[in-house]
Design a protein around this motif. Structure first.
Motif, PDB file in Angstrom:
ATOM      1  N   UNK A 177      36.446  70.022  65.985  1.00 48.72           N
ATOM      2  CA  UNK A 177      35.934  70.927  65.236  1.00 48.72           C
ATOM      3  C   UNK A 177      36.365  70.921  63.940  1.00 48.72           C
ATOM      4  N   UNK A 178      37.530  70.399  63.542  1.00 46.52           N
ATOM      5  CA  UNK A 178      38.026  70.259  62.189  1.00 46.52           C
ATOM      6  C   UNK A 178      37.068  69.007  61.456  1.00 46.52           C
ATOM      7  N   UNK A 179      37.062  68.111  62.250  1.00 47.28           N
ATOM      8  CA  UNK A 179      36.286  66.874  61.841  1.00 47.28           C
ATOM      9  C   UNK A 179      34.822  67.312  61.392  1.00 47.28           C
ATOM     10  N   UNK A 180      34.039  68.332  62.429  1.00 45.80           N
ATOM     11  CA  UNK A 180      32.830  68.420  61.907  1.00 45.80           C
ATOM     12  C   UNK A 180      33.049  69.624  60.944  1.00 45.80           C
ATOM     13  N   UNK A 181      33.828  70.390  60.614  1.00 52.66           N
ATOM     14  CA  UNK A 181      33.984  71.532  59.567  1.00 52.66           C
ATOM     15  C   UNK A 181      34.174  70.370  58.344  1.00 52.66           C
ATOM     16  N   UNK A 182      35.008  69.469  58.428  1.00 56.98           N
ATOM     17  CA  UNK A 182      35.186  68.577  57.204  1.00 56.98           C
ATOM     18  C   UNK A 182      33.860  67.820  56.757  1.00 56.98           C
ATOM     19  N   UNK A 235      33.357  68.951  53.381  1.00 54.99           N
ATOM     20  CA  UNK A 235      33.729  68.085  52.575  1.00 54.99           C
ATOM     21  C   UNK A 235      35.362  68.338  52.009  1.00 54.99           C
ATOM     22  N   UNK A 236      35.984  69.005  52.980  1.00 51.77           N
ATOM     23  CA  UNK A 236      37.540  69.097  52.278  1.00 51.77           C
ATOM     24  C   UNK A 236      38.122  68.145  51.833  1.00 51.77           C
ATOM     25  N   UNK A 237      38.108  66.737  52.734  1.00 55.06           N
ATOM     26  CA  UNK A 237      38.733  65.566  52.100  1.00 55.06           C
ATOM     27  C   UNK A 237      37.739  64.667  51.709  1.00 55.06           C
ATOM     28  N   UNK A 295      33.896  58.353  52.202  1.00 55.93           N
ATOM     29  CA  UNK A 295      34.836  57.924  52.893  1.00 55.93           C
ATOM     30  C   UNK A 295      34.148  56.767  53.189  1.00 55.93           C
ATOM     31  N   UNK A 296      32.925  56.167  53.300  1.00 54.55           N
ATOM     32  CA  UNK A 296      32.707  54.824  53.452  1.00 54.55           C
ATOM     33  C   UNK A 296      32.873  54.026  52.475  1.00 54.55           C
ATOM     34  N   UNK A 297      32.568  54.670  51.242  1.00 51.89           N
ATOM     35  CA  UNK A 297      32.681  53.796  49.974  1.00 51.89           C
ATOM     36  C   UNK A 297      34.257  53.458  49.861  1.00 51.89           C
ATOM     37  N   UNK A 298      35.229  54.430  50.085  1.00 55.51           N
ATOM     38  CA  UNK A 298      36.733  54.164  50.136  1.00 55.51           C
ATOM     39  C   UNK A 298      36.973  53.090  50.895  1.00 55.51           C
ATOM     40  N   UNK A 299      36.597  53.297  52.370  1.00 59.75           N
ATOM     41  CA  UNK A 299      37.009  52.101  53.391  1.00 59.75           C
ATOM     42  C   UNK A 299      36.315  50.941  52.884  1.00 59.75           C
ATOM     43  N   UNK A 300      35.215  50.869  52.534  1.00 54.59           N
ATOM     44  CA  UNK A 300      34.657  49.436  51.989  1.00 54.59           C
ATOM     45  C   UNK A 300      35.483  48.820  50.951  1.00 54.59           C
ATOM     46  N   UNK A 301      36.177  49.516  50.075  1.00 49.18           N
ATOM     47  CA  UNK A 301      36.541  48.907  48.909  1.00 49.18           C
ATOM     48  C   UNK A 301      38.074  48.758  49.550  1.00 49.18           C
ATOM     49  N   UNK A 302      38.594  49.458  50.382  1.00 47.89           N
ATOM     50  CA  UNK A 302      40.120  48.964  51.098  1.00 47.89           C
ATOM     51  C   UNK A 302      39.703  47.693  51.979  1.00 47.89           C
ATOM     52  N   UNK A 303      38.757  47.591  52.582  1.00 50.44           N
ATOM     53  CA  UNK A 303      38.423  46.361  53.424  1.00 50.44           C
ATOM     54  C   UNK A 303      38.398  45.174  52.419  1.00 50.44           C
ATOM     55  N   UNK A 304      37.703  45.570  51.259  1.00 51.26           N
ATOM     56  CA  UNK A 304      37.385  44.326  50.304  1.00 51.26           C
ATOM     57  C   UNK A 304      38.795  43.724  49.914  1.00 51.26           C
ATOM     58  N   UNK A 305      39.512  44.664  49.554  1.00 47.57           N
ATOM     59  CA  UNK A 305      40.693  44.385  48.889  1.00 47.57           C
ATOM     60  C   UNK A 305      41.685  43.707  49.778  1.00 47.57           C
ATOM     61  N   UNK A 306      41.734  43.925  51.055  1.00 51.08           N
ATOM     62  CA  UNK A 306      42.435  43.262  52.449  1.00 51.08           C
ATOM     63  C   UNK A 306      41.982  41.715  52.403  1.00 51.08           C
ATOM     64  N   UNK A 307      40.420  41.781  52.158  1.00 53.31           N
ATOM     65  CA  UNK A 307      39.842  40.406  52.222  1.00 53.31           C
ATOM     66  C   UNK A 307      40.415  39.553  51.204  1.00 53.31           C
ATOM     67  N   UNK A 308      40.217  40.047  49.949  1.00 58.00           N
ATOM     68  CA  UNK A 308      40.658  39.566  48.855  1.00 58.00           C
ATOM     69  C   UNK A 308      42.149  38.767  48.812  1.00 58.00           C
ATOM     70  N   UNK A 309      42.811  39.600  49.251  1.00 57.39           N
ATOM     71  CA  UNK A 309      44.295  39.326  49.482  1.00 57.39           C
ATOM     72  C   UNK A 309      44.466  38.299  50.531  1.00 57.39           C
TER      73      UNK A 309
END
Length: 119
Positions: free
Chosen positions: A53-58, A62-64, A70-84
């Motif tokens: 319910x909280x996930x659907x409300x979010x 768009x509380x968070x 979210x997809x963009x932020x996760x993609x950047x985080x994965x890219x940073x891990x890949x570069x490291x």
């Protein structure tokens, strides 16, 4: 032949108790694999968390942040891990040599004279 309710309820109670104590089998993950997984699910979470319910409300309000953020932020985080990971791999100074894949053909493009003339 009908199963009596008491036998059926006993089976259901045993199955419920057994499922409460079930152990989730997970493969042993290397630190880099774990880092990729943590980065991938950092903001977006997984489908089970977003179906609550909280996930659907979010997702609606768009509380968070909204899904595309979210997809963009996760993609950047994965890219940073890949570069490291690539930086750590190249920092060893040793050249990685791997075996070529099996080729079903007798020759390659690089062996033809017309290809060498183009370079």
């Amino acid at each position: 032949m009908s199963i009596k309710f008491t036998k059926l309820s006993a089976i259901l109670v045993i199955a419920t108790i057994a499922s409460l104590f079930s152990i989730e089998a997970k493969a042993e993950m290397k630190p880099l694999d774990r880092a990729f997984e943590d980065a991938y699910f950092k903001k977006g979470k997984n489908a089970f968390m977003q179906s609550s319910i909280l996930g659907q409300a979010n997702s609606i309000f768009g509380f968070t942040g909204f899904a595309d953020q979210h997809i963009s932020a996760d993609g950047k985080a994965v890219d940073n891990i890949y570069k490291q990971g690539m930086k750590a791999q190249s920092a060893t100074g040793m050249r990685m040599v791997t075996r070529d894949l099996v080729n079903p053909y007798d020759t390659s493009l690089r062996e033809t004279p017309s290809y060498n003339a183009i370079e």
